[in-house]
Write an enzyme that holds these catalytic residues in place. Structure first.
Site, short mmCIF file in Angstrom:
data_model
loop_
_atom_site.label_atom_id
_atom_site.label_comp_id
_atom_site.label_asym_id
_atom_site.label_seq_id
_atom_site.Cartn_x
_atom_site.Cartn_y
_atom_site.Cartn_z
N ASP A 8 16.73 84.62 12.77
CA ASP A 8 16.48 85.14 11.42
C ASP A 8 15.75 86.49 11.37
O ASP A 8 14.79 86.65 10.60
CB ASP A 8 15.71 84.10 10.60
CG ASP A 8 16.46 82.77 10.49
OD1 ASP A 8 17.55 82.65 11.06
OD2 ASP A 8 15.92 81.85 9.85
N ASP A 46 19.51 83.09 8.33
CA ASP A 46 19.28 82.20 7.21
C ASP A 46 20.23 82.70 6.11
O ASP A 46 20.22 83.90 5.79
CB ASP A 46 17.81 82.35 6.78
CG ASP A 46 17.22 81.12 6.12
OD1 ASP A 46 17.56 79.99 6.54
OD2 ASP A 46 16.40 81.29 5.20
N HIS A 48 21.66 81.44 2.48
CA HIS A 48 21.62 80.39 1.47
C HIS A 48 22.53 80.67 0.28
O HIS A 48 22.68 81.84 -0.12
CB HIS A 48 20.19 80.25 0.92
CG HIS A 48 19.17 79.82 1.94
ND1 HIS A 48 19.36 78.75 2.79
CD2 HIS A 48 17.93 80.30 2.21
CE1 HIS A 48 18.27 78.61 3.54
NE2 HIS A 48 17.40 79.54 3.23
N SER A 54 15.74 74.95 -1.38
CA SER A 54 14.43 75.41 -0.90
C SER A 54 13.82 76.46 -1.83
O SER A 54 12.70 76.90 -1.62
CB SER A 54 14.54 75.98 0.52
OG SER A 54 15.06 77.31 0.49
N HIS A 65 15.53 83.75 -1.33
CA HIS A 65 15.59 84.63 -0.16
C HIS A 65 16.91 84.43 0.57
O HIS A 65 17.50 83.35 0.50
CB HIS A 65 14.41 84.36 0.79
CG HIS A 65 14.47 82.99 1.40
ND1 HIS A 65 14.03 81.87 0.74
CD2 HIS A 65 14.94 82.56 2.59
CE1 HIS A 65 14.22 80.80 1.51
NE2 HIS A 65 14.80 81.19 2.64
N LYS A 90 23.29 79.91 8.97
CA LYS A 90 22.79 78.55 8.79
C LYS A 90 22.13 78.45 7.42
O LYS A 90 21.95 79.46 6.75
CB LYS A 90 21.77 78.22 9.88
CG LYS A 90 20.51 79.07 9.76
CD LYS A 90 19.47 78.66 10.76
CE LYS A 90 18.23 79.51 10.69
NZ LYS A 90 17.47 79.41 9.44
N GLU A 97 17.26 71.80 4.32
CA GLU A 97 16.39 72.93 4.65
C GLU A 97 17.10 73.99 5.48
O GLU A 97 17.02 75.17 5.21
CB GLU A 97 15.20 72.42 5.47
CG GLU A 97 14.03 71.92 4.65
CD GLU A 97 12.97 71.31 5.55
OE1 GLU A 97 13.23 71.07 6.75
OE2 GLU A 97 11.87 71.08 5.04
N ALA A 125 10.73 82.67 11.37
CA ALA A 125 9.29 82.79 11.52
C ALA A 125 8.82 81.72 12.51
O ALA A 125 9.36 80.62 12.54
CB ALA A 125 8.61 82.55 10.16
N CYS A 129 11.44 78.52 11.24
CA CYS A 129 12.76 78.45 11.87
C CYS A 129 12.72 78.61 13.39
O CYS A 129 13.53 78.00 14.09
CB CYS A 129 13.69 79.46 11.22
SG CYS A 129 14.09 78.97 9.52
#
Ligand code: VGL
Ligand code: ZN
Length: 177
Positions: A8, A46, A48, A54, A65, A90, A97, A125, A129
């Site tokens: 990420d 990441d 989404h 989340s 985000h 992902k 999550e 982070a 993750c």
């Protein structure tokens, strides 16, 4: 064989981003150095949907985000893209999550195909993750090395980074600077 997993390294987790990790972009140069030496490099993103569970507006813990297709979801511009062999998205299921790069992705199959037995992990982070990805890599039976100097933590609570490192060590993850 050894693989490097870059977790990420995206605009939204860097200063100015929607979920900025303090000093997040400081990981980019050390990661480029690691990637130059690595035989196989996978970068997770990441990624989404707009209504991801989340997000605070859905009752989750995070601001909006890394929405699929947004600039925030793109890899950091200083990450040397030529060094990345595969990009894996992902976090696409709205109700999960998706912290780990192994969750609902091709990552495990990809690593097995390449006869990977050891993974080096860096990115953002550390306390979310990176941790989840490293723990899943251990569960998949891999040797795992986390390059701490090439990670940064969110630290929602002070001490989260240290607690993450303790948890990783307890699971058999090697931590190096
Ligand atoms: C992450 C919080 C929410 C991460 C992703 O990449 O560590 N943290 N989504
Ligand atoms: Zn996320």
């Amino acid at each position: 064989m050894r693989a490097l997993i870059l977790v990420d390294v995206q605009n939204d987790f860097c200063p100015g981003g929607a979920l900025a990790v303090p000093d997040g972009d400081a990981v980019v140069e050390p990661i480029n150095r690691l990637a130059r030496e690595a035989p196989f490099v996978v970068a997770t993103r990441d990624c989404h949907p707009e209504d991801h569970g989340s997000f605070a507006e859905q009752g989750g813990p995070w601001p909006v985000h890394c929405v699929d297709g947004s600039v925030g979801a793109e890899l950091h511009p200083r990450l040397e893209r030529d060094l990345v062999d595969v990009v894996l998205d992902k976090g696409q299921a709205p109700d999960r999550e998706g912290y780990s790069g192994f969750e609902a992705t091709e990552l495990e199959r990809l690593l097995r195909e390449h006869d990977v037995d050891t993974v080096d992990i860096a990115g953002l982070a550390l306390d979310y993750c990176v941790k989840a990805t490293a723990l899943d890599a251990r569960r998949a039976g891999l040797n795992v090395v986390v390059h701490r100097g090439a990670t940064r933590a969110v630290e929602v609570k002070p001490g989260d980074a240290e607690r993450a490192v303790d948890e990783l060590r307890a699971a058999g993850v090697e931590i190096v600077e």
